[in-house]
Design a protein around this motif. Structure first.
Motif, PDB file in Angstrom:
ATOM      1  N   PRO A 208       0.830  -1.204   0.000  1.00 28.03           N
ATOM      2  CA  PRO A 208       0.000   0.000   0.000  1.00 28.03           C
ATOM      3  C   PRO A 208       0.867   1.257   0.000  1.00 28.03           C
ATOM      4  CG  PRO A 208      -0.758  -1.570   1.652  1.00 28.03           C
ATOM      5  CD  PRO A 208       0.570  -2.063   1.167  1.00 28.03           C
ATOM      6  N   VAL A 209       0.552   2.184  -0.880  1.00 26.77           N
ATOM      7  CA  VAL A 209       1.241   3.476  -0.948  1.00 26.77           C
ATOM      8  C   VAL A 209       0.257   4.554  -0.497  1.00 26.77           C
ATOM      9  CG1 VAL A 209       2.403   5.172  -2.415  1.00 26.77           C
ATOM     10  CG2 VAL A 209       2.717   2.719  -2.848  1.00 26.77           C
ATOM     11  N   ASP A 210       0.606   5.263   0.571  1.00 26.47           N
ATOM     12  CA  ASP A 210      -0.256   6.329   1.107  1.00 26.47           C
ATOM     13  C   ASP A 210       0.275   7.681   0.645  1.00 26.47           C
ATOM     14  OD1 ASP A 210      -1.712   4.384   2.433  1.00 26.47           O
ATOM     15  OD2 ASP A 210      -0.615   4.635   4.311  1.00 26.47           O
ATOM     16  N   PHE A 211      -0.624   8.519   0.140  1.00 25.78           N
ATOM     17  CA  PHE A 211      -0.263   9.822  -0.415  1.00 25.78           C
ATOM     18  C   PHE A 211      -1.029  10.886   0.349  1.00 25.78           C
ATOM     19  CE2 PHE A 211       1.859  10.992  -4.512  1.00 25.78           C
ATOM     20  CZ  PHE A 211       1.787  12.374  -4.383  1.00 25.78           C
ATOM     21  N   PHE A 212      -0.314  11.750   1.076  1.00 28.81           N
ATOM     22  CA  PHE A 212      -0.936  12.807   1.878  1.00 28.81           C
ATOM     23  C   PHE A 212      -0.566  14.176   1.313  1.00 28.81           C
ATOM     24  CE2 PHE A 212       0.100   9.286   4.793  1.00 28.81           C
ATOM     25  CZ  PHE A 212      -1.175   8.942   5.225  1.00 28.81           C
ATOM     26  N   CYS A 213      -1.518  15.105   1.397  1.00 31.92           N
ATOM     27  CA  CYS A 213      -1.260  16.471   0.940  1.00 31.92           C
ATOM     28  C   CYS A 213      -1.708  17.478   1.984  1.00 31.92           C
ATOM     29  CB  CYS A 213      -2.004  16.769  -0.365  1.00 31.92           C
ATOM     30  SG  CYS A 213      -1.308  15.962  -1.822  1.00 31.92           S
ATOM     31  N   VAL A 214      -0.966  18.572   2.081  1.00 32.00           N
ATOM     32  CA  VAL A 214      -1.414  19.765   2.798  1.00 32.00           C
ATOM     33  C   VAL A 214      -1.773  20.793   1.730  1.00 32.00           C
ATOM     34  CG1 VAL A 214      -0.719  21.689   4.281  1.00 32.00           C
ATOM     35  CG2 VAL A 214      -0.062  19.347   4.885  1.00 32.00           C
ATOM     36  N   LYS A 215      -3.019  21.281   1.789  1.00 29.29           N
ATOM     37  CA  LYS A 215      -3.502  22.226   0.782  1.00 29.29           C
ATOM     38  C   LYS A 215      -3.910  23.536   1.443  1.00 29.29           C
ATOM     39  CE  LYS A 215      -5.328  18.674  -2.382  1.00 29.29           C
ATOM     40  NZ  LYS A 215      -6.508  18.241  -3.189  1.00 29.29           N
ATOM     41  N   ASN A 216      -3.918  24.595   0.620  1.00 32.22           N
ATOM     42  CA  ASN A 216      -4.392  25.887   1.113  1.00 32.22           C
ATOM     43  C   ASN A 216      -5.874  26.059   0.780  1.00 32.22           C
ATOM     44  OD1 ASN A 216      -4.483  26.534  -1.618  1.00 32.22           O
ATOM     45  ND2 ASN A 216      -2.738  27.944  -1.536  1.00 32.22           N
ATOM     46  N   THR A 217      -6.419  27.228   1.066  1.00 34.42           N
ATOM     47  CA  THR A 217      -7.855  27.459   0.868  1.00 34.42           C
ATOM     48  C   THR A 217      -8.246  27.450  -0.604  1.00 34.42           C
ATOM     49  OG1 THR A 217      -7.422  29.848   0.985  1.00 34.42           O
ATOM     50  CG2 THR A 217      -8.151  28.757   3.010  1.00 34.42           C
ATOM     51  N   GLU A 218      -7.262  27.628  -1.522  1.00 32.50           N
ATOM     52  CA  GLU A 218      -7.547  27.568  -2.964  1.00 32.50           C
ATOM     53  C   GLU A 218      -7.375  26.157  -3.511  1.00 32.50           C
ATOM     54  OE1 GLU A 218      -5.369  30.204  -1.821  1.00 32.50           O
ATOM     55  OE2 GLU A 218      -7.252  31.324  -1.626  1.00 32.50           O
ATOM     56  N   ASP A 219      -7.199  25.177  -2.622  1.00 30.29           N
ATOM     57  CA  ASP A 219      -7.030  23.767  -2.977  1.00 30.29           C
ATOM     58  C   ASP A 219      -5.706  23.494  -3.699  1.00 30.29           C
ATOM     59  OD1 ASP A 219      -8.298  21.265  -2.554  1.00 30.29           O
ATOM     60  OD2 ASP A 219      -8.761  21.113  -4.699  1.00 30.29           O
ATOM     61  N   ASN A 220      -4.724  24.361  -3.506  1.00 31.10           N
ATOM     62  CA  ASN A 220      -3.390  24.144  -4.072  1.00 31.10           C
ATOM     63  C   ASN A 220      -2.552  23.311  -3.098  1.00 31.10           C
ATOM     64  OD1 ASN A 220      -3.889  25.794  -6.377  1.00 31.10           O
ATOM     65  ND2 ASN A 220      -3.488  27.613  -5.126  1.00 31.10           N
ATOM     66  N   VAL A 221      -1.794  22.374  -3.626  1.00 32.79           N
ATOM     67  CA  VAL A 221      -0.942  21.519  -2.792  1.00 32.79           C
ATOM     68  C   VAL A 221       0.325  22.282  -2.413  1.00 32.79           C
ATOM     69  CG1 VAL A 221       0.394  19.388  -2.682  1.00 32.79           C
ATOM     70  CG2 VAL A 221      -1.823  19.406  -3.857  1.00 32.79           C
ATOM     71  N   LEU A 222       0.565  22.369  -1.110  1.00 30.42           N
ATOM     72  CA  LEU A 222       1.759  23.053  -0.608  1.00 30.42           C
ATOM     73  C   LEU A 222       2.756  22.088   0.020  1.00 30.42           C
ATOM     74  CD1 LEU A 222       0.247  26.234   1.116  1.00 30.42           C
ATOM     75  CD2 LEU A 222       0.905  25.905  -1.273  1.00 30.42           C
ATOM     76  N   GLY A 223       2.284  20.915   0.427  1.00 29.54           N
ATOM     77  CA  GLY A 223       3.151  19.933   1.066  1.00 29.54           C
ATOM     78  C   GLY A 223       2.694  18.531   0.764  1.00 29.54           C
TER      79      GLY A 223
END
Length: 307
Positions: A208-223
């Motif tokens: 299993p490969v887990d993919f996590f994102c931190v996004k801003n209020t515009e739904d842009n990936v920052l992390g």
């Protein structure tokens, strides 16, 4: 004397893997990255074995992974079993006319007892120890939400205040955007990525490969954080990174916090957060950052030898 055996014979003797990077499933995926895969064991003793790739005349373990190392029937091998195997490994290199070998052991997190004996035996037998890489991991069993420094929680609150959110993602669009963040992050730090996004996602056929994102209020990936769940009690952080221009928002603090809780709730014991050095050269800032997040710092050893 060490002999090459078939995959079937090797797996009849060694039915479990200390980690995923020496599993047959993983080897099948990367075997095209070397000239030939060999499976070695002693003629009269199946206590230890080695899967390695021959590439440009050098025996390598790993040949396309963070680390490789040995199979063994159990971790409490007699010292002389290990020493004799390494002595025979030298003889195999000579007999086959190879240029040499390179072996990177797993961090102690995976096999502390074997590593202690292996490192001692490698040194005593005249192998060359490359400057050890610094690696970090976190003990989730003892994680209670308190950080080594309070600034971590302050930065997490800052991230929330700026509208940043953390989530696991499964859609291709978010993954592609996240991969670009990782790519830029590595390029700006002068480091290369040897996997495409498709390579990364293809690992889902193995673990299993887990993919996590931190996004801003515009739904842009920052992390981004990408993890493999290839061990019963250890998950591996394969890629973690953020938009360097927005790092002051606490992006990775939020990533670490939520990933720690996520895997603790899954009853995972440890997170292997990989190396904090490159070819032995420490990334001082990264070491400090991980230690602020309760990470333990230890060494990952590589040994080479040439006849």
């Amino acid at each position: 004397m060490l002999v090459e055996v078939s995959k079937k014979e090797y797996r009849r003797r060694f039915t479990t893997d200390p980690h995923m990077f020496i599993s047959e499933a993983f080897i099948d995926v990367v075997e095209n990255k070397c000239d030939r895969v060999v499976r070695l064991m002693k003629e009269d003793d199946s206590s230890m074995g080695l899967i390695a790739g021959i590439k440009d005349g050098v025996l390598k373990s790993p040949f396309s992974a963070p680390f490789g190392g040995f199979h063994y029937s159990h971790e409490y091998q007699f010292y002389y079993t290990i020493s004799n195997f390494l002595t025979d490994l030298k003889e195999y290199i000579r007999r086959e006319g190879l240029k040499g070998l390179s072996i990177t052991l797993p961090p102690d997190l995976y096999q502390a007892n074997m590593n202690a004996k292996l490192v001692n035996a490698f040194v005593k037998l005249g192998f060359t120890m490359v400057t050890p890489d610094i690696c970090n991991w976190v003990d989730l069993k003892n994680f209670d939400g308190k950080w080594a420094k309070y600034v971590v929680e302050q930065n997490c609150r800052k991230a929330v205040k700026h509208g940043l959110t953390w989530s696991m993602v499964n859609d291709r669009e978010s993954m592609e955007e996240g991969y670009k963040v990782i790519l830029r992050n590595r390029e700006e730090q002068g480091r290369k990525i040897h996997m495409t996004l498709d390579d990364l996602l293809a690992m889902n056929w193995i673990v299993p490969v887990d993919f996590f994102c931190v996004k801003n209020t515009e739904d842009n990936v920052l992390g981004v954080g990408v993890f493999y769940r290839g061990h019963e009690k250890i998950v591996q952080g394969i890629f973690m990174g953020d938009d360097l221009e927005k790092r002051n928002l606490g992006i990775m603090n939020l990533m670490y916090k939520h990933c720690f809780y996520h895997y603790k709730n899954m009853e995972v014991d440890y997170i292997d957060l990989g190396t904090s050095s490159f070819e032995g050269e420490p990334n001082v800032g990264l070491i400090r950052f991980k230690e602020l997040h309760n990470c333990i710092t230890s060494l990952r050893y590589t040994f080479t030898w040439a006849p």
